[in-house]
Design a protein around this motif. Structure first.
Motif, PDB file in Angstrom:
ATOM      1  N   ALA A   1       0.809  -1.219   0.000  1.00  0.00           N
ATOM      2  CA  ALA A   1       0.000   0.000   0.000  1.00  0.00           C
ATOM      3  C   ALA A   1       0.841   1.267   0.000  1.00  0.00           C
ATOM      4  O   ALA A   1       0.299   2.364  -0.134  1.00  0.00           O
ATOM      5  CB  ALA A   1      -0.936   0.005   1.215  1.00  0.00           C
ATOM      6  N   ARG A   2       2.164   1.138   0.120  1.00  0.00           N
ATOM      7  CA  ARG A   2       3.007   2.335   0.161  1.00  0.00           C
ATOM      8  C   ARG A   2       3.387   2.835  -1.224  1.00  0.00           C
ATOM      9  O   ARG A   2       3.740   3.999  -1.395  1.00  0.00           O
ATOM     10  CB  ARG A   2       4.298   2.037   0.946  1.00  0.00           C
ATOM     11  N   THR A   3       3.347   1.977  -2.205  1.00  0.00           N
ATOM     12  CA  THR A   3       3.816   2.352  -3.532  1.00  0.00           C
ATOM     13  C   THR A   3       2.848   3.314  -4.214  1.00  0.00           C
ATOM     14  O   THR A   3       1.667   3.398  -3.854  1.00  0.00           O
ATOM     15  CB  THR A   3       4.019   1.092  -4.390  1.00  0.00           C
ATOM     16  N   ALA A   4       3.334   4.034  -5.204  1.00  0.00           N
ATOM     17  CA  ALA A   4       2.553   5.119  -5.818  1.00  0.00           C
ATOM     18  C   ALA A   4       1.307   4.604  -6.528  1.00  0.00           C
ATOM     19  O   ALA A   4       1.349   3.594  -7.243  1.00  0.00           O
ATOM     20  CB  ALA A   4       3.439   5.873  -6.801  1.00  0.00           C
ATOM     21  N   VAL A   5       0.211   5.315  -6.333  1.00  0.00           N
ATOM     22  CA  VAL A   5      -1.043   5.058  -7.038  1.00  0.00           C
ATOM     23  C   VAL A   5      -1.496   6.361  -7.688  1.00  0.00           C
ATOM     24  O   VAL A   5      -0.866   7.408  -7.528  1.00  0.00           O
ATOM     25  CB  VAL A   5      -2.139   4.507  -6.091  1.00  0.00           C
TER      26      VAL A   5
END
Length: 418
Positions: A137-141
């Motif tokens: 959930a930390r990676t870029a969206v």
């Protein structure tokens, strides 16, 4: 009553207007959130700037619910699950949440028939997308780059993904030491890029076509270019250099992947404007980083560097001679223009460095030197002509003075005592 009178009476009679549709009540989302104030009002505060709002979309187009209800404060009626109400998506859900519209060809063509609909599938190929799909959930969206509310078009200078602001947007994550440390990544890329010739063109010269992060890494499908693809990535802008590079591999049967290609001489993020001193064996040389004195490539680099320096020095000399002749009053405009061919050969030689073909490189240098010698010769002719003119002028003045003196003596003789 005749027909003409009837027509006049009918024309004068008031025409009944068709009934107007009842006005659409304002969205209860906008009303309630504005009344709540604070953080709850933030989403509606940017509706006027949002590209979705400008296309006529509103809160319920993303979040569902019943925007016609809730004006009386009935939150449950506005957040009616039967009307498609959706809670705020989690970070893991956001790509699919946005794709409900952005991957729907029929829906997106209502707004722009040329719009892309492959963002989600491309995102899934990226480092960000793969980690997101794996539950990170930390990676870029989507919202990390485009924002949540108040999303602006890419062409809007205020957009977080406008070319002039994109690197700053990427840097929000990629300069975060704690976040990047979790992936074992460095955080120096942004600072290095800001020193580059690309950043200078973008920020100082206002060239929006200059490379920024997504031009090399991709946008939705962002990945670090692999070692074997660096020349292709750089070649998307620097086409001739990349072609020469690849031709060399094929002609000489080389595998230049091991030398990291363009990066070994030019760096990747901190790309500097190339200088002639990069070629040769001097202190600024990039050749000597791989080729020590005992290998033949070192001697070739030395010869090539000397050739380019000789051409540039000769060009400067020829320009100086012609400039002095021009200041002296001689017409040398055509000769100065002819020197442009030598400047073209300087550029050609610098490009041909990427062919690693000394013979071809020296041929370009030789052509330039021939033009330079022509410029020097033109300058010498101009100064020779200038000297001849001055000598001629001096002789003419002496003759004129002698004639005047003779005339004066003759006049005195004629006017003398009789």
């Amino acid at each position: 009553m005749n027909a003409s009178l009837l027509v006049l009476l009918l024309a004068a009679a008031p025409v009944a207007e068709p009934p107007k549709p009842a006005p659409t009540p304002p969205s209860s989302c906008l009303q309630c959130h504005a009344e709540l104030g604070g953080e709850a009002a933030e989403p509606v505060a940017h509706m006027g700037d949002d590209v979705h709002g400008q296309k006529g979309l509103s809160c319920h187009d993303c979040h569902g619910g019943n925007p016609a209800a809730g004006h009386d404060g009935d939150l449950d009626a506005a957040h009616d699950a039967a009307k498609g109400w959706r809670e705020r998506p989690t970070r893991l859900q956001i790509p699919q949440f946005c794709a409900r519209c952005h991957a729907d060809a029929d829906y997106m063509k209502r707004f722009n028939p040329h719009t892309r609909i492959d963002q989600l599938s491309e995102y899934r190929t990226s480092v960000h997308g793969k980690r997101n799909a794996a539950g990170d959930a930390r990676t870029a969206v989507c919202v990390d780059c485009h924002g949540v509310h108040g999303i602006r078009a890419v062409s809007d200078a205020r957009s977080s993904v406008h070319p002039a602001r994109l690197a700053d947007t990427c840097a929000r994550c990629h300069t975060d030491a704690k976040l990047m440390g979790a992936y074992g990544l460095a955080t120096v890329q942004y600072a290095a890029y800001k020193t580059s010739v690309h950043a200078d063109a973008l920020y100082e010269k206002g060239d929006l076509g200059a490379p920024t992060c997504n031009d090399c890494h991709g946008s939705h499908g962002a990945v670090p270019p692999g070692v074997g693809s660096v020349a292709n990535v750089c070649g998307s802008c620097h086409g001739r250099e990349a072609t020469l590079f690849r031709e060399t591999e094929e002609k000489k049967g080389l595998d230049l992947d091991v030398c990291i290609q363009c990066m070994v001489c030019h760096d990747n993020h901190a790309v500097k404007a190339p200088t002639p001193d990069m070629l040769g064996v001097g202190p600024q040389s990039t050749c000597t980083g791989c080729h020590p004195p005992e290998v033949p490539q070192y001697a070739a680099a030395e010869r090539m560097g000397a050739g380019l320096q000789r051409l540039r020095a000769g060009l400067d000399e020829a320009r100086g001679v012609l400039a002095r002749a021009e200041r002296a009053g001689m017409e040398v405009g055509e000769d100065q223009f002819a020197l442009q061919k030598a400047q073209d050969q300087v550029v050609e030689a610098r490009v041909l460095v990427h062919s690693f073909d000394e013979e071809r490189f020296q041929a370009a240098v030789g052509e330039g030197l021939a033009v330079v010698e022509g410029g020097r010769a033109a300058g010498r002719r101009a100064f020779r002509e200038l000297r001849e003119r001055r000598i001629g002028l001096g002789v003419s003045l002496i003759v004129i003075v002698a004639v005047i003196a003779g005339l004066a003596l003759k006049v005195r003789e004629i006017e003398g005592p009789r």
